[in-house]
Design a protein around this motif. Structure first.
Motif, PDB file in Angstrom:
ATOM      1  N   GLY A 158       5.540  21.414 103.797  1.00 19.47           N
ATOM      2  CA  GLY A 158       6.497  22.223 103.070  1.00 19.47           C
ATOM      3  C   GLY A 158       6.339  22.092 101.571  1.00 19.47           C
ATOM      4  N   VAL A 159       7.382  22.454 100.836  1.00 18.97           N
ATOM      5  CA  VAL A 159       7.334  22.453  99.376  1.00 18.97           C
ATOM      6  C   VAL A 159       8.667  21.962  98.830  1.00 18.97           C
ATOM      7  CG1 VAL A 159       7.970  24.903  99.333  1.00 18.97           C
ATOM      8  CG2 VAL A 159       6.943  23.855  97.312  1.00 18.97           C
ATOM      9  N   VAL A 160       8.609  21.149  97.782  1.00 17.81           N
ATOM     10  CA  VAL A 160       9.793  20.692  97.057  1.00 17.81           C
ATOM     11  C   VAL A 160       9.943  21.553  95.809  1.00 17.81           C
ATOM     12  CG1 VAL A 160      10.789  18.785  95.725  1.00 17.81           C
ATOM     13  CG2 VAL A 160       9.640  18.333  97.915  1.00 17.81           C
ATOM     14  N   PHE A 161      11.161  21.992  95.530  1.00 17.41           N
ATOM     15  CA  PHE A 161      11.387  22.765  94.310  1.00 17.41           C
ATOM     16  C   PHE A 161      12.700  22.344  93.659  1.00 17.41           C
ATOM     17  CE2 PHE A 161      13.233  25.168  97.793  1.00 17.41           C
ATOM     18  CZ  PHE A 161      14.437  25.652  97.291  1.00 17.41           C
ATOM     19  N   PRO A 162      12.734  22.346  92.315  1.00 17.67           N
ATOM     20  CA  PRO A 162      13.976  22.018  91.610  1.00 17.67           C
ATOM     21  C   PRO A 162      14.903  23.222  91.612  1.00 17.67           C
ATOM     22  CG  PRO A 162      12.236  22.488  90.042  1.00 17.67           C
ATOM     23  CD  PRO A 162      11.608  22.588  91.401  1.00 17.67           C
ATOM     24  N   TYR A 163      16.199  22.944  91.674  1.00 20.71           N
ATOM     25  CA  TYR A 163      17.147  24.049  91.689  1.00 20.71           C
ATOM     26  C   TYR A 163      18.381  23.720  90.856  1.00 20.71           C
ATOM     27  CZ  TYR A 163      20.007  27.931  93.210  1.00 20.71           C
ATOM     28  OH  TYR A 163      20.766  29.068  93.213  1.00 20.71           O
ATOM     29  N   SER A 164      18.792  24.696  90.052  1.00 21.23           N
ATOM     30  CA  SER A 164      20.068  24.632  89.341  1.00 21.23           C
ATOM     31  C   SER A 164      20.741  25.987  89.494  1.00 21.23           C
ATOM     32  CB  SER A 164      19.862  24.289  87.861  1.00 21.23           C
ATOM     33  OG  SER A 164      19.012  25.239  87.242  1.00 21.23           O
ATOM     34  N   PRO A 165      22.067  26.030  89.514  1.00 17.29           N
ATOM     35  CA  PRO A 165      22.779  27.287  89.770  1.00 17.29           C
ATOM     36  C   PRO A 165      22.880  28.157  88.528  1.00 17.29           C
ATOM     37  CG  PRO A 165      24.355  25.528  89.460  1.00 17.29           C
ATOM     38  CD  PRO A 165      22.989  24.894  89.370  1.00 17.29           C
ATOM     39  N   ARG A 166      23.542  29.274  88.703  1.00 15.80           N
ATOM     40  CA  ARG A 166      23.709  30.239  87.615  1.00 15.80           C
ATOM     41  C   ARG A 166      24.439  29.625  86.421  1.00 15.80           C
ATOM     42  NH1 ARG A 166      23.316  35.725  87.859  1.00 15.80           N
ATOM     43  NH2 ARG A 166      24.230  36.883  86.114  1.00 15.80           N
ATOM     44  N   GLU A 176      27.925  19.669  96.477  1.00 19.36           N
ATOM     45  CA  GLU A 176      27.579  21.018  96.035  1.00 19.36           C
ATOM     46  C   GLU A 176      26.070  21.216  96.044  1.00 19.36           C
ATOM     47  OE1 GLU A 176      31.420  21.577  93.031  1.00 19.36           O
ATOM     48  OE2 GLU A 176      29.503  20.802  92.288  1.00 19.36           O
ATOM     49  N   ALA A 177      25.331  20.160  95.738  1.00 19.43           N
ATOM     50  CA  ALA A 177      23.868  20.227  95.769  1.00 19.43           C
ATOM     51  C   ALA A 177      23.365  20.447  97.190  1.00 19.43           C
ATOM     52  CB  ALA A 177      23.276  18.952  95.183  1.00 19.43           C
ATOM     53  N   GLN A 178      23.984  19.774  98.140  1.00 18.98           N
ATOM     54  CA  GLN A 178      23.627  19.982  99.551  1.00 18.98           C
ATOM     55  C   GLN A 178      23.811  21.448  99.939  1.00 18.98           C
ATOM     56  OE1 GLN A 178      26.085  17.033 101.644  1.00 18.98           O
ATOM     57  NE2 GLN A 178      24.210  16.150 102.485  1.00 18.98           N
ATOM     58  N   ARG A 179      24.963  22.012  99.574  1.00 19.66           N
ATOM     59  CA  ARG A 179      25.257  23.404  99.920  1.00 19.66           C
ATOM     60  C   ARG A 179      24.317  24.354  99.203  1.00 19.66           C
ATOM     61  NH1 ARG A 179      30.627  21.441  99.643  1.00 19.66           N
ATOM     62  NH2 ARG A 179      30.917  22.241  97.521  1.00 19.66           N
ATOM     63  N   ALA A 180      23.997  24.053  97.956  1.00 22.21           N
ATOM     64  CA  ALA A 180      23.099  24.924  97.188  1.00 22.21           C
ATOM     65  C   ALA A 180      21.734  25.020  97.862  1.00 22.21           C
ATOM     66  CB  ALA A 180      22.955  24.400  95.764  1.00 22.21           C
ATOM     67  N   CYS A 181      21.202  23.872  98.330  1.00 28.10           N
ATOM     68  CA  CYS A 181      19.916  23.906  99.035  1.00 28.10           C
ATOM     69  C   CYS A 181      20.027  24.700 100.325  1.00 28.10           C
ATOM     70  CB  CYS A 181      19.435  22.481  99.328  1.00 28.10           C
ATOM     71  SG  CYS A 181      18.841  21.569  97.884  1.00 28.10           S
ATOM     72  N   ALA A 182      21.095  24.465 101.098  1.00 30.60           N
ATOM     73  CA  ALA A 182      21.267  25.173 102.374  1.00 30.60           C
ATOM     74  C   ALA A 182      21.341  26.679 102.149  1.00 30.60           C
ATOM     75  CB  ALA A 182      22.523  24.676 103.079  1.00 30.60           C
ATOM     76  N   GLU A 183      22.015  27.109 101.081  1.00 28.33           N
ATOM     77  CA  GLU A 183      22.137  28.537 100.782  1.00 28.33           C
ATOM     78  C   GLU A 183      20.802  29.160 100.420  1.00 28.33           C
ATOM     79  OE1 GLU A 183      25.024  28.495  97.700  1.00 28.33           O
ATOM     80  OE2 GLU A 183      26.733  28.204  99.065  1.00 28.33           O
ATOM     81  N   GLN A 184      19.830  28.335  99.999  1.00 28.05           N
ATOM     82  CA  GLN A 184      18.514  28.845  99.614  1.00 28.05           C
ATOM     83  C   GLN A 184      17.446  28.532 100.666  1.00 28.05           C
ATOM     84  OE1 GLN A 184      18.461  30.989  97.252  1.00 28.05           O
ATOM     85  NE2 GLN A 184      20.635  30.534  96.910  1.00 28.05           N
ATOM     86  N   ASP A 185      17.882  28.424 101.929  1.00 24.15           N
ATOM     87  CA  ASP A 185      16.970  28.221 103.058  1.00 24.15           C
ATOM     88  C   ASP A 185      16.174  26.927 102.906  1.00 24.15           C
ATOM     89  OD1 ASP A 185      15.867  29.083 105.546  1.00 24.15           O
ATOM     90  OD2 ASP A 185      14.027  29.650 104.511  1.00 24.15           O
ATOM     91  N   ASP A 282      15.771  48.721 104.128  1.00 27.57           N
ATOM     92  CA  ASP A 282      14.408  48.520 104.628  1.00 27.57           C
ATOM     93  C   ASP A 282      14.381  47.627 105.870  1.00 27.57           C
ATOM     94  OD1 ASP A 282      11.659  49.292 104.009  1.00 27.57           O
ATOM     95  OD2 ASP A 282      11.290  47.137 103.739  1.00 27.57           O
ATOM     96  N   GLY A 283      15.552  47.286 106.402  1.00 22.95           N
ATOM     97  CA  GLY A 283      15.622  46.459 107.611  1.00 22.95           C
ATOM     98  C   GLY A 283      15.472  44.980 107.333  1.00 22.95           C
ATOM     99  N   SER A 284      15.734  44.560 106.098  1.00 28.64           N
ATOM    100  CA  SER A 284      15.558  43.157 105.705  1.00 28.64           C
ATOM    101  C   SER A 284      16.792  42.670 104.966  1.00 28.64           C
ATOM    102  CB  SER A 284      14.326  43.007 104.813  1.00 28.64           C
ATOM    103  OG  SER A 284      13.177  43.538 105.435  1.00 28.64           O
ATOM    104  N   GLN A 285      16.679  41.487 104.396  1.00 21.74           N
ATOM    105  CA  GLN A 285      17.698  40.936 103.510  1.00 21.74           C
ATOM    106  C   GLN A 285      17.031  40.505 102.221  1.00 21.74           C
ATOM    107  OE1 GLN A 285      19.535  37.814 105.880  1.00 21.74           O
ATOM    108  NE2 GLN A 285      21.241  39.171 106.379  1.00 21.74           N
ATOM    109  N   ILE A 286      17.792  40.463 101.145  1.00 18.59           N
ATOM    110  CA  ILE A 286      17.228  39.977  99.899  1.00 18.59           C
ATOM    111  C   ILE A 286      16.796  38.525 100.093  1.00 18.59           C
ATOM    112  CG2 ILE A 286      19.496  39.305  98.982  1.00 18.59           C
ATOM    113  CD1 ILE A 286      18.429  40.173  96.186  1.00 18.59           C
ATOM    114  N   ALA A 287      15.620  38.171  99.612  1.00 20.25           N
ATOM    115  CA  ALA A 287      15.028  36.860  99.875  1.00 20.25           C
ATOM    116  C   ALA A 287      15.748  35.749  99.119  1.00 20.25           C
ATOM    117  CB  ALA A 287      13.549  36.873  99.508  1.00 20.25           C
ATOM    118  N   LYS A 288      15.618  34.521  99.642  1.00 22.33           N
ATOM    119  CA  LYS A 288      16.223  33.339  99.040  1.00 22.33           C
ATOM    120  C   LYS A 288      15.174  32.572  98.251  1.00 22.33           C
ATOM    121  CE  LYS A 288      19.664  33.040 102.705  1.00 22.33           C
ATOM    122  NZ  LYS A 288      20.284  32.201 103.751  1.00 22.33           N
TER     123      LYS A 288
END
Length: 354
Positions: A158-166, A176-185, A282-288
């Motif tokens: 897999g891949v590790v990536f840094p994430y910060s919210p809006r 909140e960090a746990q939820r943020a990762c879960a929301e981004q698959d 288009d039969g999809s969802q906006i990507a995470k």
């Protein structure tokens, strides 16, 4: 007579559970017999590699040191698999088998079984692997008064990536960090996953939560704002902080996905809401965010067009650095969190396979 009594005492020892705690599941008589058939549990491989959605077998076999058979035949054999946590006093039950009785627990229900390729095979089969399955597993075999264990690590590609919210950097407590990762698959990365990512070149100056509750960040190119120019490259450790009050970014981990990630060809650029609707049409969802990182890292996805993602950020993945498209390095380039109502961009969509 005294000599005989002494020999009896040193050849056999036992411990009875405290009467007040006899109901605890893990309490049992411990028996050591000096010249008997000592039970040995062995994992043929200490590490097993797989990926999300795949199937894997965690190896475990048991033997008796002084016999050629798998079991003595006088006691039923109990096999128990647990997942080890960062708190070494806690374990997560995965699977238990004794005779014809089988039981799986929690998210493992319906996904785990014993391989049983031979009478001494206690290997665990896990199907449809989830991101949360990553970690260390303990195989415990109990026969009568004897028991032994072996530990196997399940690693995921897999891949590790840094994430910060809006809201910007350093705005997430641990939960909140746990939820943020879960929301981004994705899930929160472990230290081992961050360390492997650092060895592969991940360089990020902002400190982020890891799944063990620590706050760390990886530096491959020492520089003044990130500990100084003369410091040694490595994973910098801030230590463990208050999970409720302390606020940092987070490092997430994701693996491959069962679906199609793509840039939607559309005649015009779109606002955020228009981008969401265009993917749905288009039969999809906006990507995470996790999906764009997985497509970039694991599939080599390369596109120079900036596009909206589900969290309101705009990014684009570059696997082949070139002029005007991340000329210095392969990366998922971050444009920012533009005004959703007025800024116009393309969009990345994701279509899950059934």
């Amino acid at each position: 007579m005294k000599s005989l009594l002494f020999l009896v005492l040193i050849s056999v020892c036992w411990a009875e559970p405290h009467p007040g705690n006899s109901s605890l599941e893990h309490e049992r008589i411990i028996h050591i017999q000096e010249n008997g058939p000592r039970l040995l549990v062995v994992a043929e491989q200490a590490k097993i590699f797989s990926h999300r959605g795949g199937n894997v077998t965690l190896p475990c076999k048991f033997y008796h040191e002084h016999t050629s058979t798998a079991g003595s035949g006088s006691h039923k054999i109990r096999i128990k698999w647990t997942k080890l946590t960062y708190d070494y006093l806690k374990e997560v039950d995965v699977f238990v088998a004794m005779g014809h009785h089988r039981k799986s627990y929690g998210a493992y229900q319906g996904r785990v079984s014993l391989r049983e390729s031979s009478e001494n095979d206690a290997s665990l089969v896990i199907t449809n692997i989830m991101l949360e399955d990553y970690g260390r597993y303990k195989c415990e075999v109990i026969e009568g008064l004897e028991d032994d264990t072996a530990v196997v690590t399940l690693n995921l590609e897999g891949v590790v990536f840094p994430y910060s919210p809006r809201l910007g950097r350093y705005n997430l407590n641990f939960h909140e960090a746990q939820r943020a990762c879960a929301e981004q698959d994705s899930v929160m990365a472990s230290f081992d996953q961050l360390y492997d990512a650092w060895r592969s070149g991940l360089d990020w100056c902002n400190a982020g939560w890891l799944s063990d509750g620590s706050v760390q960040y990886p530096i491959t190119k020492p520089r003044e704002p990130c500990g100084g120019r003369n410091t040694v490259p490595g994973v910098r450790n801030y230590g463990f902080w208050d999970k409720e009050k302390s606020r940092y970014d987070v490092f997430c981990f994701t693996s491959n996905f069962n679906g199609r990630f793509y840039y939607l060809i559309h005649p015009t650029k779109l606002t955020y809401d228009e981008a969401v609707q265009a993917c749905l049409k288009d039969g999809s969802q906006i990507a995470k965010v996790g999906q764009i990182f997985a497509a970039w890292k694991l599939l080599g996805y390369d596109r120079c067009d900036a596009g909206w993602l589900a969290d309101g950020s705009v990014r684009y993945p570059i696997s082949r650095p070139r002029k005007r498209c991340s000329p210095s390095e392969a990366a998922v380039r971050f444009v920012g969190f533009p005004d959703k109502k007025h800024k116009l961009y393309g969009v990345y969509c994701f279509r899950a396979y059934n």
